[in-house]
Motif scaffolding. Structure first.
Motif, short mmCIF file in Angstrom:
data_model
loop_
_atom_site.label_atom_id
_atom_site.label_comp_id
_atom_site.label_asym_id
_atom_site.label_seq_id
_atom_site.Cartn_x
_atom_site.Cartn_y
_atom_site.Cartn_z
N GLN A 44 10.35 -5.99 -8.96
CA GLN A 44 10.95 -4.68 -9.22
C GLN A 44 10.47 -4.15 -10.56
O GLN A 44 10.43 -4.87 -11.54
N GLU B 18 11.34 0.82 -8.43
CA GLU B 18 10.32 0.61 -7.40
C GLU B 18 10.33 -0.86 -7.00
O GLU B 18 10.24 -1.74 -7.85
N ASN B 19 10.47 -1.12 -5.71
CA ASN B 19 10.38 -2.48 -5.17
C ASN B 19 9.00 -2.68 -4.58
O ASN B 19 8.53 -1.87 -3.78
N ILE B 20 8.37 -3.77 -4.98
CA ILE B 20 7.04 -4.09 -4.48
C ILE B 20 7.16 -5.38 -3.68
O ILE B 20 7.57 -6.41 -4.21
N ARG C 61 5.13 5.24 -11.73
CA ARG C 61 4.12 5.22 -10.66
C ARG C 61 2.81 4.60 -11.15
O ARG C 61 2.14 3.89 -10.40
N VAL D 219 3.27 0.84 -11.10
CA VAL D 219 3.22 0.34 -9.72
C VAL D 219 1.77 0.26 -9.26
O VAL D 219 1.35 -0.73 -8.67
N SER D 220 1.00 1.28 -9.54
CA SER D 220 -0.41 1.30 -9.16
C SER D 220 -1.19 0.18 -9.84
O SER D 220 -2.02 -0.49 -9.21
N THR E 144 3.84 -3.50 0.17
CA THR E 144 4.68 -2.36 0.52
C THR E 144 5.48 -1.96 -0.70
O THR E 144 6.14 -2.81 -1.32
N VAL E 145 5.42 -0.70 -1.06
CA VAL E 145 6.16 -0.18 -2.21
C VAL E 145 7.25 0.75 -1.68
O VAL E 145 6.98 1.69 -0.93
N THR E 146 8.50 0.48 -2.07
CA THR E 146 9.62 1.31 -1.67
C THR E 146 10.40 1.74 -2.91
O THR E 146 10.64 0.93 -3.80
N THR F 294 -0.03 -3.26 -8.16
CA THR F 294 -0.54 -3.45 -6.80
C THR F 294 -2.06 -3.59 -6.79
O THR F 294 -2.61 -4.37 -6.02
#
Length: 175
Positions: A151, A161-163, A57, A60-61, A172-174, A64
């Protein structure tokens, strides 16, 4: 002189102190240690998994935030910016066409802004190198790789995590 009943009371009190201060038995200690080991055996794997998930996480942060910041810089300065994510070095480099003196003139060639910046989250990998180009109008184009399939995966974590970055900069993060 001490009378007999007082001696008897003192003797009983002494015996009670000996019984109450004798400590734990070996069986009690074994049971406590066994319960402690059982609880540790359950808690440690869950804590390790939580730390790995936290690192993912965090990565990802970081990714993004870098994308959003670079897009905002392109809009603010009125020149094209690009951000290049390196999967091999696990970092990113921001480049711009803005003049070095901070003027409103855009140069023809991209120049790096500072040094490459490592992404947060140790033990996390980026699937492929990606370069995103941001225009002053706020639009985004992937010049290297595919912006819709960034990814991130972490070792020991089943999920990835897909960005996804849209053409107009929506992230969009999934999981």
């Amino acid at each position: 002189m001490i009378c007999g009943s007082q001696m008897q009371n003192d003797s009983r009190a002494l015996n009670r102190r000996r019984v109450s201060s004798r400590g734990f038995t070996l069986i009690e200690m074994v049971i406590v240690v066994a319960i402690s080991l059982l609880l540790a055996g359950i808690a440690v794997p869950r804590a390790v998994e939580a730390v790995r998930q936290f690192r993912l996480r965090s990565a990802v942060s970081s990714l993004t935030g870098a994308i959003q910041s670079t897009r905002y810089q392109a809009i603010f300065h009125g020149c094209q910016y690009q951000i290049a994510f390196s999967s091999a070095a696990y970092n990113y480099q921001i480049s711009t066409q803005a003049a070095a003196a901070g003027g409103q003139v855009c140069t023809a060639a991209f120049a790096p802004v500072g040094n490459p910046i490592p992404l947060a989250g140790s033990g996390v990998t980026l699937n492929a190198p990606v370069t995103l180009l941001f225009s002053p109008s706020g639009t985004v184009v992937a010049t290297v790789g595919n912006a819709a399939t960034i990814q991130l995966t972490a070792t020991g974590v089943a999920a990835l995590e897909n960005i996804q970055v849209s053409n107009y900069g929506k992230i969009t993060v999934t999981p």
